[in-house]
Design a protein around this motif. Structure first.
Motif, PDB file in Angstrom:
ATOM      1  N   GLY A 220       0.834  -1.189   0.000  1.00 24.01           N
ATOM      2  CA  GLY A 220       0.000   0.000   0.000  1.00 24.01           C
ATOM      3  C   GLY A 220       0.867   1.235   0.000  1.00 24.01           C
ATOM      4  O   GLY A 220       2.081   1.169   0.234  1.00 24.01           O
ATOM      5  N   GLY A 221       0.243   2.357  -0.288  1.00 26.89           N
ATOM      6  CA  GLY A 221       1.028   3.579  -0.303  1.00 26.89           C
ATOM      7  C   GLY A 221       0.200   4.795  -0.644  1.00 26.89           C
ATOM      8  O   GLY A 221      -0.998   4.714  -0.924  1.00 26.89           O
ATOM      9  N   VAL A 222       0.872   5.923  -0.614  1.00 27.88           N
ATOM     10  CA  VAL A 222       0.283   7.204  -0.973  1.00 27.88           C
ATOM     11  C   VAL A 222       1.212   7.885  -1.973  1.00 27.88           C
ATOM     12  O   VAL A 222       2.441   7.813  -1.846  1.00 27.88           O
ATOM     13  N   ASP A 223       0.634   8.517  -2.977  1.00 26.03           N
ATOM     14  CA  ASP A 223       1.387   9.174  -4.046  1.00 26.03           C
ATOM     15  C   ASP A 223       0.837  10.576  -4.218  1.00 26.03           C
ATOM     16  O   ASP A 223      -0.302  10.762  -4.656  1.00 26.03           O
ATOM     17  N   ILE A 224       1.642  11.570  -3.864  1.00 29.98           N
ATOM     18  CA  ILE A 224       1.269  12.979  -4.019  1.00 29.98           C
ATOM     19  C   ILE A 224       2.089  13.551  -5.169  1.00 29.98           C
ATOM     20  O   ILE A 224       3.318  13.497  -5.149  1.00 29.98           O
ATOM     21  N   ASP A 225       1.406  14.081  -6.169  1.00 30.41           N
ATOM     22  CA  ASP A 225       2.074  14.546  -7.388  1.00 30.41           C
ATOM     23  C   ASP A 225       1.467  15.884  -7.777  1.00 30.41           C
ATOM     24  O   ASP A 225       0.388  15.945  -8.373  1.00 30.41           O
ATOM     25  N   ASN A 226       2.151  16.973  -7.440  1.00 28.83           N
ATOM     26  CA  ASN A 226       1.649  18.321  -7.692  1.00 28.83           C
ATOM     27  C   ASN A 226       2.418  18.962  -8.845  1.00 28.83           C
ATOM     28  O   ASN A 226       3.645  18.885  -8.905  1.00 28.83           O
ATOM     29  N   PHE A 227       1.673  19.608  -9.733  1.00 32.47           N
ATOM     30  CA  PHE A 227       2.228  20.096 -10.993  1.00 32.47           C
ATOM     31  C   PHE A 227       1.797  21.544 -11.195  1.00 32.47           C
ATOM     32  O   PHE A 227       0.629  21.879 -11.053  1.00 32.47           O
ATOM     33  N   GLU A 228       2.766  22.407 -11.525  1.00 27.74           N
ATOM     34  CA  GLU A 228       2.480  23.824 -11.777  1.00 27.74           C
ATOM     35  C   GLU A 228       3.012  24.208 -13.151  1.00 27.74           C
ATOM     36  O   GLU A 228       4.118  23.819 -13.531  1.00 27.74           O
ATOM     37  N   SER A 229       2.224  24.978 -13.898  1.00 24.31           N
ATOM     38  CA  SER A 229       2.629  25.408 -15.236  1.00 24.31           C
ATOM     39  C   SER A 229       2.520  26.913 -15.365  1.00 24.31           C
ATOM     40  O   SER A 229       1.485  27.503 -15.038  1.00 24.31           O
ATOM     41  N   VAL A 230       3.601  27.521 -15.828  1.00 25.36           N
ATOM     42  CA  VAL A 230       3.591  28.916 -16.260  1.00 25.36           C
ATOM     43  C   VAL A 230       3.460  28.869 -17.781  1.00 25.36           C
ATOM     44  O   VAL A 230       4.343  28.349 -18.468  1.00 25.36           O
ATOM     45  N   ALA A 231       2.348  29.368 -18.304  1.00 30.34           N
ATOM     46  CA  ALA A 231       2.067  29.162 -19.717  1.00 30.34           C
ATOM     47  C   ALA A 231       1.328  30.362 -20.289  1.00 30.34           C
ATOM     48  O   ALA A 231       0.773  31.192 -19.567  1.00 30.34           O
ATOM     49  N   GLY A 232       1.327  30.444 -21.591  1.00 28.82           N
ATOM     50  CA  GLY A 232       0.599  31.490 -22.297  1.00 28.82           C
ATOM     51  C   GLY A 232       1.061  31.618 -23.729  1.00 28.82           C
ATOM     52  O   GLY A 232       2.165  31.177 -24.084  1.00 28.82           O
ATOM     53  N   GLU A 233       0.214  32.209 -24.555  1.00 31.89           N
ATOM     54  CA  GLU A 233       0.534  32.390 -25.962  1.00 31.89           C
ATOM     55  C   GLU A 233      -0.002  33.721 -26.446  1.00 31.89           C
ATOM     56  O   GLU A 233      -0.944  34.285 -25.874  1.00 31.89           O
ATOM     57  N   SER A 234       0.593  34.207 -27.514  1.00 34.78           N
ATOM     58  CA  SER A 234       0.133  35.429 -28.170  1.00 34.78           C
ATOM     59  C   SER A 234       0.556  35.388 -29.623  1.00 34.78           C
ATOM     60  O   SER A 234       1.518  34.699 -29.986  1.00 34.78           O
ATOM     61  N   TYR A 235      -0.170  36.126 -30.456  1.00 34.28           N
ATOM     62  CA  TYR A 235       0.326  36.340 -31.806  1.00 34.28           C
ATOM     63  C   TYR A 235       1.627  37.120 -31.752  1.00 34.28           C
ATOM     64  O   TYR A 235       1.854  37.924 -30.839  1.00 34.28           O
ATOM     65  N   SER A 236       2.487  36.886 -32.708  1.00 34.43           N
ATOM     66  CA  SER A 236       3.705  37.686 -32.815  1.00 34.43           C
ATOM     67  C   SER A 236       3.337  39.164 -32.896  1.00 34.43           C
ATOM     68  O   SER A 236       2.463  39.562 -33.665  1.00 34.43           O
ATOM     69  N   GLY A 237       4.012  39.962 -32.056  1.00 32.67           N
ATOM     70  CA  GLY A 237       3.698  41.373 -32.024  1.00 32.67           C
ATOM     71  C   GLY A 237       2.342  41.686 -31.443  1.00 32.67           C
ATOM     72  O   GLY A 237       1.924  42.849 -31.424  1.00 32.67           O
TER      73      GLY A 237
END
Length: 1004
Positions: free
Chosen positions: A490-507
């Motif tokens: 048996g066991g416990v699995d903690i998996d936390n994930f963070e994303s810095v993300a974003g998009e834009s058209y050029s200019g």
């Protein structure tokens, strides 16, 4: 005579050890980074296992039932002895149990002693209920295969290569390429932003790879596809060092197939395309403190360059791309004492890519050449991670392990135009984006020379953030307790994930010239720091009901919580229950014939990418202008512009303000899950050959996706006292487009998460007064439910002789449904978990049929023959049927909701018997398949006797330069509903041409 019978039994055991597990194995109840040794002896005997090269020794006492077990052993070579008697060699592979029995006076039992010499193949693991393939570094080095984890995973039965739109990824058992999990030394290295990437471990540092294609236990979750489990090399008391160079020159590559229209007109001449790749590595391993502290270190540097040109009918820029891969790996092991081990794994898989863009010139025959320099795009991916793992053998029957790891993964880019403008997006939604705007000339052919020719900053049409990266923090505890006939884990699995993300058209702007004097301006920006918190608990019981029969029960509970850019939870699935059942029957009790089966439930969390645009602030607007001129600064942007009144609008309810998290998902959102059933057997046929067969059935029972259909919301509003004056829609008779005002408040999301085929309850603000209404939508009004099934029959075998081994499989499979899963290969859509499949009910009409990963027949053979002690040859053969072909088109008289020719509808004007609305539904996958593909790879290796440790090798991939079409153009109509006979079913991709790879290596 007795001694001969004993010798024969031992010989048979060694051959058994050399057969079987490579295509079915992987033990029940094993940690994902270690193995075990089990067996029987007289009650009270003392059994000792040692690994002299690593100073490891452990002794336990056999229980009253006559069984013993050494759990959580690091992979490698061991010796096992009973009461200090003669030691027997045994190999421990990841996730497996190796059996060594010492029962007195039982020659049959002695026949099951596991003895692995060359470690080229592995024993039938009768304790296994899983479908697993294990390949060691020694095996992989003997066959011609690309040096990456996916290519090795594709050797296993039940795996097929996914669509090229998603890179080098594998589909397991009909699931999409976004439904797998990847581990290294027990640490999750999957990139959970979109589940379409994973850490690229320096290949030279991998000791073995375990590929789980089905039936895996409750320890593993967050996957409805498969699991790739990699184990690194490690140090020992013996010092080892070495280095190698791999080089693939462009001069020996075959030319890629040119692309044509159906009438033979040249679309793209690819004779000028080229690429080369080189990788060099050095490594060293040994003991820093004998028997106690060990280290393995690797430095690897790779570089590749490629040139790619567009076609004469496509226009656009050509590119010269260069990638640098400065990677390293460090593995350290500390035997604190015989009962406690501490491990450190750290590595970097950074990749930096510079892509230069140039104008393209074409001669009279359509052959491309390089023109003026336009600019360079700079991108970086990959990162570093560090993992600590503790293993404690606290008693003879109780083992505890704990892991803590931290990893980062960059995926950013910026560009610099030829005019010196830097294009970089900060992620500030609504803020200015400096640089050169994207400009496309979309005027009719009569108003320009070639339709679709780009100008402006097409080198970076979409900009990511220069600070974009993903961070993972994982913690897990696993415990194992042998309690009589029951092995409890048996066991416990903690998996936390963070994303810095974003998009834009050029200019920050996309200008598209519509006609002379009219230009359209679009602005798109997204950006947020989002999180996915994941916690799982599991418990397993492997019950030895008899000496020959094992029953397995596993229970797993997963909680997934997704947070938007403000740290607010917008979707949470609590305690998703995933039971697993299985059995393994050692029919004759000598590990030569095994019958096994399992049934299990598997769940998949929402990825982080869902939150960036769907649940956080984003801006998407459109407006039309008149213009009088074009800028002369090289951007191609319009000048003398004036807005055309009444044309400004926000698209998709994205107006730069954060969305109310309570509105993003149905309040009745249930977890997605898939059920799987497997039944099979494995038999040793002769002293040299084993064969196995298994049947597999997978059924997607529930999915999570998004819907953008506003009509049920409007129907509810009208039925509950709201009127057109409340700003819901333009007029009661106009059902094709809602009023813009209904999409200008954060309480009315354009698209919402739900379970296709189930009733939903949304909390939305239909009139912009800030109050959320509770809006039920029935399953019938929402449209079709999600369906996907996979059924397969797999035959697998392997043989091992003195100088020759051969392994292979044949799979007959069907993958059918109305959704591929996380991604959509039909159109290359990588919005994991939120594809257009269920955006509107019309998109599901005709969607049921054979799915993109349906490959009816797959034959795989690979092996190696040692001609002499110095020379050997290897081969790898893949023969595979094609994938289904569709006919996409416009949707006739019904509103297309902006999806153009994205429907399973072709040949408008021929009424369909069911819908009878001026269109014809063409069911998914009903337009034939792409051709069969046949690929043969060969290699030859030379290890000169006069220089031990020196080796030369040449691999030739696709020896016969076979280039069958691998994908077709599947659009039978354009967005206006016009037939496209020139392009429909024309080949858009072919098999990769022949390539050659050279290697020189010295190891001492």
């Amino acid at each position: 005579m007795a001694s001969k019978n004993l010798a024969k039994g031992l010989k048979r055991s060694a051959l058994t050890a050399a057969l079987g597990l490579c295509f079915v194995g992987g033990a029940y109840a094993q940690t994902n980074a270690a193995g075990a040794i089990t067996g029987s002896a007289n009650p009270g005997d003392t059994i000792t296992v040692t690994n002299a090269s690593r100073g490891f020794s452990r002794t336990i006492t056999v229980g009253a039932d006559g069984n013993y077990r050494f759990s959580a052993l690091p992979t490698g070579q061991y010796e096992v002895s009973d009461n200090g008697g003669a030691a027997r060699p045994v190999t421990v592979n990841v996730g497996t149990s190796s059996t060594v029995n010492f029962t007195s006076g039982d020659a049959t039992t002695l026949g099951t002693v596991t003895v692995v010499g060359t470690n080229q193949v592995n024993p039938i693991d009768v304790s296994s209920v899983e479908s697993t393939t294990i390949l060691t570094a020694e095996q992989i080095a003997k066959i011609p295969v690309p040096r990456d984890g996916t290519s090795v995973a594709l050797l296993a039965p039940g795996t097929v290569r996914g669509d090229s739109a998603f890179g080098n990824l594998a589909s397991f058992g009909g699931s999409s390429v976004a439904e797998n999990q990847y581990y290294l030394n027990g640490f999750n290295i999957t990139n959970t932003f979109a589940n379409l990437n994973f850490v690229q471990v320096p290949f030279e540092g991998i000791a073995e790879q375990q590929v789980k294609t089905g039936g895996y236990g409750a320890e593993f979750g967050r996957s409805t596809g498969g699991v790739l489990n990699q184990i690194t090399k490690r140090g020992s008391n013996e010092f080892h060092a070495g280095g190698n160079i791999f080089y693939s020159p462009e001069s020996l590559d075959g030319n890629p197939h040119d692309l044509f229209l159906n009438d033979g007109t040249l679309v793209r001449d690819r004779s000028e395309n080229s690429s080369w790749d080189a990788t060099a590595a050095i490594w060293a391993s040994g003991a820093l403190v004998k028997d106690r502290l060990f280290a393995y270190g690797l430095l690897q540097y790779g570089k590749s360059e490629s040139d790619a040109y567009p076609g004469v009918l496509e226009g656009g820029s050509n590119i010269a791309s260069s990638q640098k891969r400065p990677n390293w790996l460090l593995k350290m092991d500390w035997n604190i004492n015989d009962s406690n081990i501490l491990e450190l794994t750290s590595m970097s898989d950074t990749r930096k890519t510079d892509t230069d863009y140039f104008e393209t010139n074409f001669d009279a025959d359509g052959k491309p050449s390089r023109g003026d320099y336009l600019g360079t795009d700079y991108s970086e991916s990959g990162g570093d991670f560090y993992v600590l793992k503790y293993t404690g053998y606290l008693t003879d029957t109780f083992t505890l392990s704990a892991l803590a790891g931290h990893g980062t993964f960059k995926r950013n880019n910026y560009s610099v135009s030829a005019n010196g403008l830097t294009n970089s997006y900060s992620g500030n939604v609504g803020g200015a984006v400096p640089g050169c705007p994207l400009v496309i000339d979309g005027r009719p052919p009569s108003q320009k020379d070639v339709t679709g020719v780009y100008s402006g900053c097409d080198l970076a049409s979409q900009l990511g953030r220069p600070d974009a990266q993903d961070t993972r923090d994982q913690y897990r505890i696993d415990a194992e307790w042998q309690l009589g006939d029951h092995l409890l884990r048996g066991g416990v699995d903690i998996d936390n994930f963070e994303s810095v993300a974003g998009e834009s058209y050029s200019g920050g702007i996309y200008w598209r010239y519509i006609q002379d004097g009219v230009v359209r301006k679009r602005v798109f920006q997204s950006g947020a720091t989002v999180e996915v918190d994941q916690t799982a608990y599991y418990i397993e019981d492997s019950w030895s009901i008899t000496d020959n029969f094992i029953a397995y029960l596993g229970l797993r509970w997963d909680t997934f919580e997704n947070k938007n850019g403000n740290g607010e939870t917008f979707a949470k699935i609590s305690n998703q229950f995933a039971p697993r059942l299985g059995f393994s029957w050692d029919v004759f009790g000598d590990s030569t014939f095994k019958v096994f089966g399992n049934a299990g439930r598997y769940a998949l969390p929402l990825t982080a990418t869902v939150a960036v645009r769907g649940a956080s602030a984003s801006l998407f607007s459109e407006e039309y202008y008149t213009y009088t001129g074009v800028a002369t600064d090289g951007t191609g942007a319009p000048t003398g512009i004036a807005p055309i009144p009444g044309t400004f609008r926000y698209l998709n309810n994205e107006f730069g303000v954060g969305k109310n998290p309570a509105t993003i998902a149905s309040s009745t959102l249930d977890p997605m899950y898939q059920d799987e059933y497997i039944l099979g057997f494995q038999k040793q046929l002769t002293d040299n050959v084993s064969l196995g067969v298994r049947g597999i059935y997978r059924d997607l029972k529930r999915a999570i996706d998004d819907t953008c259909d506003y009509r049920p919301i409007i129907d509810w509003a009208l039925a509950n006292g709201f009127t057109a004056n409340d700003g819901i829609f333009q007029a009661p008779e106009d059902r094709s487009a809602p009023n813009e005002m209904a999409f200008y408040n954060p309480g009315f999301p354009f698209c919402r998460l739900y379970n296709p085929g189930q009733d939903s309850v949304y909390h939305m603000d239909v009139n912009g007064d800030g109050v959320l209404e509770t809006i039920p939508v029935s399953a019938e009004d929402a449209g079709a439910g999600a369906k996907r099934t996979y059924s397969a029959l797999e035959f697998f075998f392997q043989g091992n002789w003195d100088r020759f081994f051969l392994q292979g499989s044949y799979t007959y499979a069907k993958s059918k449904g109305n959704t591929e899963g996380g991604v959509k290969s039909d159109i290359g859509q990588s919005d994991t978990g939120t594809t257009q499949d269920f955006d509107y009910p019309e998109l599901t009409y005709g969607a049921y049929g054979y799915l993109p990963n349906d490959r009816r027949h797959t034959l795989k053979l690979f092996g190696n023959y040692e001609i002499t002690d110095e020379w050997s040859v290897g081969a790898n053969l893949l023969v595979q049927s094609g994938r289904p072909v569709n006919c996409f088109g416009a949707y006739g008289a019904r509103p297309d909701h902006g999806y153009g020719n994205g429907y399973f509808s072709c040949d408008p004007g021929v009424p369909d018997a069911d819908q009878n609305n001026g269109y014809t539904i063409v069911p998914r996958g009903s337009q034939g398949t792409t051709p069969w593909t046949k690929t043969l790879d060969l290699n030859v290796a030379y290890q000169p006797a006069f220089a031990p440790g020196l080796q030369f090798k040449v691999d030739v991939f696709n020896v016969f330069n076979a280039q069958s079409a691998s994908t077709f153009d599947e659009f039978g109509e354009d967005a206006a509903g016009n037939p496209t006979p020139e392009t429909y079913k024309r080949a858009t991709e072919y098999q990769a041409p022949r390539s050659v790879r050279f290697m020189v290596q010295y190891d001492f």
